[in-house]
Design a protein around this motif. Structure first.
Motif, PDB file in Angstrom:
ATOM      1  N   LEU A 174      24.609 -14.054  14.031  1.00 51.80           N
ATOM      2  CA  LEU A 174      25.291 -14.630  15.185  1.00 51.80           C
ATOM      3  C   LEU A 174      25.220 -13.661  16.359  1.00 51.80           C
ATOM      4  O   LEU A 174      25.009 -12.451  16.162  1.00 51.80           O
ATOM      5  CB  LEU A 174      26.756 -14.923  14.843  1.00 51.80           C
ATOM      6  CG  LEU A 174      27.009 -15.970  13.764  1.00 51.80           C
ATOM      7  CD1 LEU A 174      28.485 -15.968  13.372  1.00 51.80           C
ATOM      8  CD2 LEU A 174      26.591 -17.348  14.256  1.00 51.80           C
ATOM      9  N   PRO A 175      25.398 -14.146  17.580  1.00 55.76           N
ATOM     10  CA  PRO A 175      25.411 -13.243  18.748  1.00 55.76           C
ATOM     11  C   PRO A 175      26.704 -12.429  18.800  1.00 55.76           C
ATOM     12  O   PRO A 175      27.461 -12.464  19.773  1.00 55.76           O
ATOM     13  CB  PRO A 175      25.283 -14.208  19.937  1.00 55.76           C
ATOM     14  CG  PRO A 175      25.861 -15.481  19.450  1.00 55.76           C
ATOM     15  CD  PRO A 175      25.509 -15.564  17.991  1.00 55.76           C
ATOM     16  N   LEU A 176      26.956 -11.709  17.735  1.00 51.80           N
ATOM     17  CA  LEU A 176      28.160 -10.897  17.567  1.00 51.80           C
ATOM     18  C   LEU A 176      27.731  -9.480  17.229  1.00 51.80           C
ATOM     19  O   LEU A 176      27.038  -9.253  16.230  1.00 51.80           O
ATOM     20  CB  LEU A 176      29.041 -11.483  16.452  1.00 51.80           C
ATOM     21  CG  LEU A 176      30.304 -10.710  16.072  1.00 51.80           C
ATOM     22  CD1 LEU A 176      31.282 -10.658  17.245  1.00 51.80           C
ATOM     23  CD2 LEU A 176      30.966 -11.355  14.854  1.00 51.80           C
ATOM     24  N   LEU A 177      28.116  -8.513  18.049  1.00 55.21           N
ATOM     25  CA  LEU A 177      27.737  -7.117  17.857  1.00 55.21           C
ATOM     26  C   LEU A 177      28.982  -6.288  17.575  1.00 55.21           C
ATOM     27  O   LEU A 177      30.096  -6.647  17.983  1.00 55.21           O
ATOM     28  CB  LEU A 177      27.017  -6.562  19.087  1.00 55.21           C
ATOM     29  CG  LEU A 177      25.571  -7.015  19.323  1.00 55.21           C
ATOM     30  CD1 LEU A 177      25.512  -8.432  19.862  1.00 55.21           C
ATOM     31  CD2 LEU A 177      24.873  -6.067  20.288  1.00 55.21           C
ATOM     32  N   LEU A 178      28.765  -5.184  16.889  1.00 56.55           N
ATOM     33  CA  LEU A 178      29.858  -4.264  16.572  1.00 56.55           C
ATOM     34  C   LEU A 178      29.523  -2.889  17.133  1.00 56.55           C
ATOM     35  O   LEU A 178      28.410  -2.391  16.947  1.00 56.55           O
ATOM     36  CB  LEU A 178      30.068  -4.175  15.059  1.00 56.55           C
ATOM     37  CG  LEU A 178      31.086  -3.134  14.583  1.00 56.55           C
ATOM     38  CD1 LEU A 178      32.489  -3.466  15.080  1.00 56.55           C
ATOM     39  CD2 LEU A 178      31.078  -3.021  13.058  1.00 56.55           C
ATOM     40  N   ILE A 179      30.501  -2.289  17.810  1.00 55.43           N
ATOM     41  CA  ILE A 179      30.369  -0.926  18.327  1.00 55.43           C
ATOM     42  C   ILE A 179      31.422  -0.066  17.636  1.00 55.43           C
ATOM     43  O   ILE A 179      32.619  -0.355  17.721  1.00 55.43           O
ATOM     44  CB  ILE A 179      30.563  -0.881  19.850  1.00 55.43           C
ATOM     45  CG1 ILE A 179      29.552  -1.803  20.542  1.00 55.43           C
ATOM     46  CG2 ILE A 179      30.449   0.541  20.368  1.00 55.43           C
ATOM     47  CD1 ILE A 179      29.772  -1.923  22.041  1.00 55.43           C
ATOM     48  N   CYS A 180      30.983   0.965  16.943  1.00 59.12           N
ATOM     49  CA  CYS A 180      31.890   1.884  16.254  1.00 59.12           C
ATOM     50  C   CYS A 180      32.110   3.099  17.136  1.00 59.12           C
ATOM     51  O   CYS A 180      31.154   3.800  17.497  1.00 59.12           O
ATOM     52  CB  CYS A 180      31.321   2.298  14.903  1.00 59.12           C
ATOM     53  SG  CYS A 180      31.222   0.953  13.706  1.00 59.12           S
ATOM     54  N   ASP A 181      33.358   3.351  17.469  1.00 61.08           N
ATOM     55  CA  ASP A 181      33.729   4.425  18.384  1.00 61.08           C
ATOM     56  C   ASP A 181      34.459   5.519  17.614  1.00 61.08           C
ATOM     57  O   ASP A 181      35.628   5.392  17.279  1.00 61.08           O
ATOM     58  CB  ASP A 181      34.611   3.848  19.509  1.00 61.08           C
ATOM     59  CG  ASP A 181      35.050   4.909  20.501  1.00 61.08           C
ATOM     60  OD1 ASP A 181      34.447   5.996  20.529  1.00 61.08           O
ATOM     61  OD2 ASP A 181      35.997   4.634  21.263  1.00 61.08           O
ATOM     62  N   ASN A 182      33.733   6.578  17.311  1.00 58.00           N
ATOM     63  CA  ASN A 182      34.349   7.760  16.684  1.00 58.00           C
ATOM     64  C   ASN A 182      34.907   7.470  15.295  1.00 58.00           C
ATOM     65  O   ASN A 182      35.981   7.958  14.933  1.00 58.00           O
ATOM     66  CB  ASN A 182      35.455   8.310  17.585  1.00 58.00           C
ATOM     67  CG  ASN A 182      35.405   9.818  17.712  1.00 58.00           C
ATOM     68  OD1 ASN A 182      34.437  10.443  17.312  1.00 58.00           O
ATOM     69  ND2 ASN A 182      36.444  10.396  18.267  1.00 58.00           N
ATOM     70  N   ILE A 183      34.191   6.708  14.485  1.00 56.60           N
ATOM     71  CA  ILE A 183      34.593   6.470  13.095  1.00 56.60           C
ATOM     72  C   ILE A 183      34.089   7.647  12.270  1.00 56.60           C
ATOM     73  O   ILE A 183      32.882   7.826  12.087  1.00 56.60           O
ATOM     74  CB  ILE A 183      33.998   5.161  12.551  1.00 56.60           C
ATOM     75  CG1 ILE A 183      34.392   3.984  13.451  1.00 56.60           C
ATOM     76  CG2 ILE A 183      34.447   4.923  11.123  1.00 56.60           C
ATOM     77  CD1 ILE A 183      35.857   3.675  13.457  1.00 56.60           C
ATOM     78  N   ARG A 184      34.990   8.465  11.764  1.00 53.66           N
ATOM     79  CA  ARG A 184      34.605   9.716  11.102  1.00 53.66           C
ATOM     80  C   ARG A 184      34.775   9.688   9.594  1.00 53.66           C
ATOM     81  O   ARG A 184      34.275  10.578   8.905  1.00 53.66           O
ATOM     82  CB  ARG A 184      35.409  10.877  11.690  1.00 53.66           C
ATOM     83  CG  ARG A 184      35.192  11.061  13.182  1.00 53.66           C
ATOM     84  CD  ARG A 184      35.922  12.274  13.720  1.00 53.66           C
ATOM     85  NE  ARG A 184      35.681  12.450  15.151  1.00 53.66           N
ATOM     86  CZ  ARG A 184      36.170  13.460  15.863  1.00 53.66           C
ATOM     87  NH1 ARG A 184      36.934  14.370  15.287  1.00 53.66           N
ATOM     88  NH2 ARG A 184      35.905  13.538  17.158  1.00 53.66           N
ATOM     89  N   ASP A 185      35.483   8.722   9.066  1.00 53.18           N
ATOM     90  CA  ASP A 185      35.691   8.669   7.620  1.00 53.18           C
ATOM     91  C   ASP A 185      34.520   7.939   6.964  1.00 53.18           C
ATOM     92  O   ASP A 185      34.207   6.803   7.334  1.00 53.18           O
ATOM     93  CB  ASP A 185      36.997   7.945   7.295  1.00 53.18           C
ATOM     94  CG  ASP A 185      37.277   7.943   5.814  1.00 53.18           C
ATOM     95  OD1 ASP A 185      36.954   6.933   5.152  1.00 53.18           O
ATOM     96  OD2 ASP A 185      37.811   8.941   5.312  1.00 53.18           O
ATOM     97  N   PRO A 186      33.833   8.558   5.995  1.00 48.32           N
ATOM     98  CA  PRO A 186      32.654   7.915   5.378  1.00 48.32           C
ATOM     99  C   PRO A 186      32.984   6.594   4.699  1.00 48.32           C
ATOM    100  O   PRO A 186      32.233   5.619   4.837  1.00 48.32           O
ATOM    101  CB  PRO A 186      32.166   8.959   4.369  1.00 48.32           C
ATOM    102  CG  PRO A 186      32.716  10.256   4.845  1.00 48.32           C
ATOM    103  CD  PRO A 186      34.021   9.932   5.488  1.00 48.32           C
ATOM    104  N   GLY A 187      34.106   6.538   3.978  1.00 45.30           N
ATOM    105  CA  GLY A 187      34.469   5.294   3.313  1.00 45.30           C
ATOM    106  C   GLY A 187      34.752   4.175   4.283  1.00 45.30           C
ATOM    107  O   GLY A 187      34.355   3.021   4.069  1.00 45.30           O
TER     108      GLY A 187
END
Length: 410
Positions: free
Chosen positions: A195-208
């Motif tokens: 779908l035309p849906l994007l995700l931006i991860c901002d400073n996610i530091r936990d591996p899990g």
């Protein structure tokens, strides 16, 4: 010698020194004599001849024992593997190095473990370099055509168990070239459901958390995932395990700064952020959806107000944070295309993320929580918002199809 020089005048022992030479000078000569290197005495020609004759009479030394031949086996037509000899330390050395981010970045290699993850990687076009396995049956479960260019090494299951991070190892570890999203072949079913849906991860530091977020993005049918600088390396073993193959189902673009990130977004996109910051109050932190009492609907519908100033992560004041329109996550907020920013639990949303959302006319999406709850886990917040976005986009597409099928006649 110096002591004897002092005693000579006292006792009249002029016989100790040669005429005209004082005791101090003789002492210095003695020191110089002690410092001289010993003279090497060379054997005479007769002795050298005798030594050479004895060496000729000696029997020749036996040659070194030959190295054991590499034992090889066949796992199928044109598929050969090597059996590791006792004491072979290649597995431990490779696994230890491959777990280092410095090695992954410098050599461009990643470590994958388990049948499903390695099979997904091979089917997506990832290039295998070395595969360590405990039984030939493990190779039978993989696409053999993709293994012919790799080095296959059979080792004991105990060796894999010693170096594995899994509680119940599967007996299969692979070293792959670091995948490039531009060269990958993602599953056709995934592309068809995208779908035309994007995700931006901002400073996610936990591996899990990052691995779970990537898995949610793949499940929700996101077009791609963008990771800003400060996020944990997505190819870290813990992220790979939590992702459950999501790395090979959708493009993941890493190490982006906020200046270059818009170049990876489609035109006319709207960027929304997941947060519950009260628009009428200064938030000391801008973390992932922080729990508070249910926001006032009238306040959520309020228009953006003047942008206050906050401190950045270095503590420098004067960073202008734009205010965004706020609404509940389950209200209509999707348009094609749309992107969602998920911030880390420690530092939350960055000012750059809010500025990007404001520049695209984005909104702040609130997940209401009961009073007394501090926050949601970032992976849980991502799952809630992404699947709601999927629901709204599918409903919008359905309505558009119905209008095309049954046009309204005026």
């Amino acid at each position: 010698m110096a002591a004897l020089g002092r005693m000579a005048p006292k006792f009249g022992c002029s016989w100790l020194w040669p005429s005209g030479v004082r005791g101090a000078e003789v002492g210095r000569r003695g020191v110089r004599a002690l410092r001289r290197s010993p003279v090497r005495v060379l054997p005479s020609q007769k002795e050298r001849r005798a030594t050479a004759a004895e060496e000729q009479k000696r029997p020749p030394e036996p040659p070194p024992p030959p190295q054991p031949a590499v034992e090889r086996g066949s796992a199928g037509p044109g598929l050969w593997y090597e059996k590791a000899s006792p004491g072979d330390k290649r597995l431990g050395k490779v696994v230890t190095i491959a777990k280092s981010k410095k090695f992954r970045d410098h050599h461009g290699k990643v470590l994958l473990e388990g049948h499903r993850l390695i099979r997904d990687a091979l089917e997506a076009g990832a290039v295998p370099r070395t595969l360590f396995f405990s039984t030939v049956g493990h190779l039978k479960e993989l696409p053999e055509a993709e293994l012919k260019g790799a080095s296959l090494v059979k080792v004991k299951f105990e060796d894999i168990k010693n170096w594995s991070d899994l509680i119940t190892p599967q007996g299969l570890i692979g070293i792959f070239s670091k995948p490039n999203h531009a060269n990958m072949s993602y599953p056709a079913a995934q592309l068809a459901s995208s779908l035309p849906l994007l995700l931006i991860c901002d400073n996610i530091r936990d591996p899990g958390n990052l691995g779970t977020i990537l898995r949610c993005a793949a499940g929700a049918g996101c077009e791609k995932v963008l990771l800003t600088k400060g996020c944990v390396d997505p190819w870290e073993p813990k992220v790979l395990r939590a992702g459950m193959g999501a790395h090979f189902r959708l493009p993941i673009i890493t190490d982006l700064d906020w200046k270059s990130l818009p170049n990876n977004l489609p035109a006319a996109i709207q960027v929304c952020v997941a947060d519950n910051k009260d628009p009428d109050a200064r938030a000391e932190t801008m973390s992932m959806p922080r729990g508070s009492s249910r926001p006032d609907p009238a306040r959520l519908k309020s228009k953006p107000k003047a942008a206050p100033e906050y401190e950045d992560e270095e503590g420098a004041a004067g960073v202008c944070i734009p205010e965004l329109a706020v609404q509940y996550y389950y209200e209509n907020w999707t348009q094609a295309p749309v992107a969602v920013v998920i911030g880390g639990e420690t530092h939350g949303l960055s000012p750059d993320a809010l500025q990007l959302a404001a520049s695209t006319g984005g909104k702040r999406l609130v997940i209401p929580m009961v009073p007394g709850m501090d926050s949601l886990n970032s992976a849980m917040a991502a799952a809630i918002v992404l699947f709601e976005g999927r629901r709204q986009l599918l409903q919008r597409h359905k309505q558009e199809d119905e209008r095309q099928t049954f046009p309204v006649v005026g």
